[in-house]
Design an enzyme around this catalytic site. Structure first.
Site, PDB file in Angstrom:
ATOM      1  N   ASP A   1       0.828  -1.200   0.000  1.00 20.79           N
ATOM      2  CA  ASP A   1       0.000   0.000   0.000  1.00 20.79           C
ATOM      3  C   ASP A   1       0.866   1.255   0.000  1.00 20.79           C
ATOM      4  O   ASP A   1       1.917   1.288   0.629  1.00 20.79           O
ATOM      5  CB  ASP A   1      -0.898  -0.012   1.241  1.00 20.79           C
ATOM      6  CG  ASP A   1      -2.059   0.950   1.132  1.00 20.79           C
ATOM      7  OD1 ASP A   1      -2.306   1.453   0.024  1.00 20.79           O
ATOM      8  OD2 ASP A   1      -2.703   1.219   2.159  1.00 20.79           O
TER       9      ASP A   1
ATOM     10  N   ASN B   1     -10.456  -2.996  -6.581  1.00 22.45           N
ATOM     11  CA  ASN B   1      -9.606  -2.031  -7.282  1.00 22.45           C
ATOM     12  C   ASN B   1     -10.093  -1.686  -8.687  1.00 22.45           C
ATOM     13  O   ASN B   1      -9.632  -0.694  -9.275  1.00 22.45           O
ATOM     14  CB  ASN B   1      -8.163  -2.549  -7.366  1.00 22.45           C
ATOM     15  CG  ASN B   1      -7.416  -2.478  -6.055  1.00 22.45           C
ATOM     16  OD1 ASN B   1      -6.466  -3.230  -5.825  1.00 22.45           O
ATOM     17  ND2 ASN B   1      -7.841  -1.595  -5.158  1.00 22.45           N
TER      18      ASN B   1
END
Length: 245
Positions: A26, A74
């Site tokens: 991340d 996503n």
């Protein structure tokens, strides 16, 4: 502190290596934003970190390494960013063949149906061509979600019960685990998440039941070997009793 495989550290402490490390990579976008760069460049830098961490884990002797590369959620990102990530995936897959000399096996976790035929073919070819390697296994979670993984396993089990292949009494934890996308790997020992977020975001929910969690503020493109050493050192200090005393 540098990790020395199977040896005590200079301070006399013994380092215990996890068998399976999972990474939530991340912070690529935030890394780019801080530098007033396009988010796609952050993903490119994150790709460089991915390659180096894979190499370092192989050097350390880690047997299984999982990476959360692209979740089922996503797809909601801007189309331009998703397209850039898809191009990067193709490059990842092509570059992965450079690891064959290290005898690394690659497995993709998740539903491949959402990808274009060329990417699906590249994934299947990489899995097939690396399946005989046994020095380390890299699991890439792409179009993956932990809840989806569990639902997928349930459907497979129900289908086998319905066909008479197994009975309800045959269903136990081992049977269920063998229907997950990760059937070829053990449960996660250490989960590492970068960028200062304190959640696992639907990643390997079943597989992380007894994992040790390690969170760091370091953004993924800045995560390096020294940062991984810190995570492993912290893991080694924890007492893992699995419900015992």
């Amino acid at each position: 502190m540098a990790i020395v495989k199977n040896k005590a550290q200079p301070d006399g402490a013994s380092i215990q290596l996890p068998k399976h490390i999972a990474f939530i990579m991340d912070g690529n976008g935030r890394w780019a934003k801080k530098r007033l760069l396009p988010r796609s460049l952050g993903h490119n830098e994150g790709g460089k970190t991915f390659k180096d961490i894979v190499t370092y884990c192989r050097e350390l002797g880690i047997e299984y390494v999982s990476f959360y590369a692209f979740s089922t959620e996503n797809w909601k990102r801007p189309k331009e960013e998703v397209n850039a990530i898809m191009l990067l995936f193709k490059q990842y897959i092509a570059d992965a063949r450079n690891y064959f000399k290290h005898e690394i096996r690659f497995i993709f976790l998740g539903d491949k149906a959402m990808f274009t035929p060329d990417i699906r073919e590249d994934m299947l070819a990489l899995e097939e061509d690396s399946k005989h390697f046994n020095k380390m296994t890299v699991l890439l979670a792409i179009n993956y979600g932990g809840r989806d993984d569990i639902v997928h396993a349930c459907k497979r089990i129900c289908s086998k019960v319905q066909s008479g292949e197994i009975s309800i009494d045959d269903i136990d934890e081992d049977r269920f685990q063998n229907e997950l996308y990760t059937l070829h790997s053990p449960s996660v020992d250490l989960l590492v998440r970068t960028s200062g977020e304190y959640r696992i975001s639907n990643f390997l929910l079943w597989q992380c039941a007894y994992a040790e969690f390690y969170f760091t503020d370091v953004l993924w493109p800045d995560f390096n070997r020294s940062e991984l050493d810190k995570a492993i050192s912290e893991f080694s200090k924890r007492s893992r009793r699995f419900g015992g005393v």
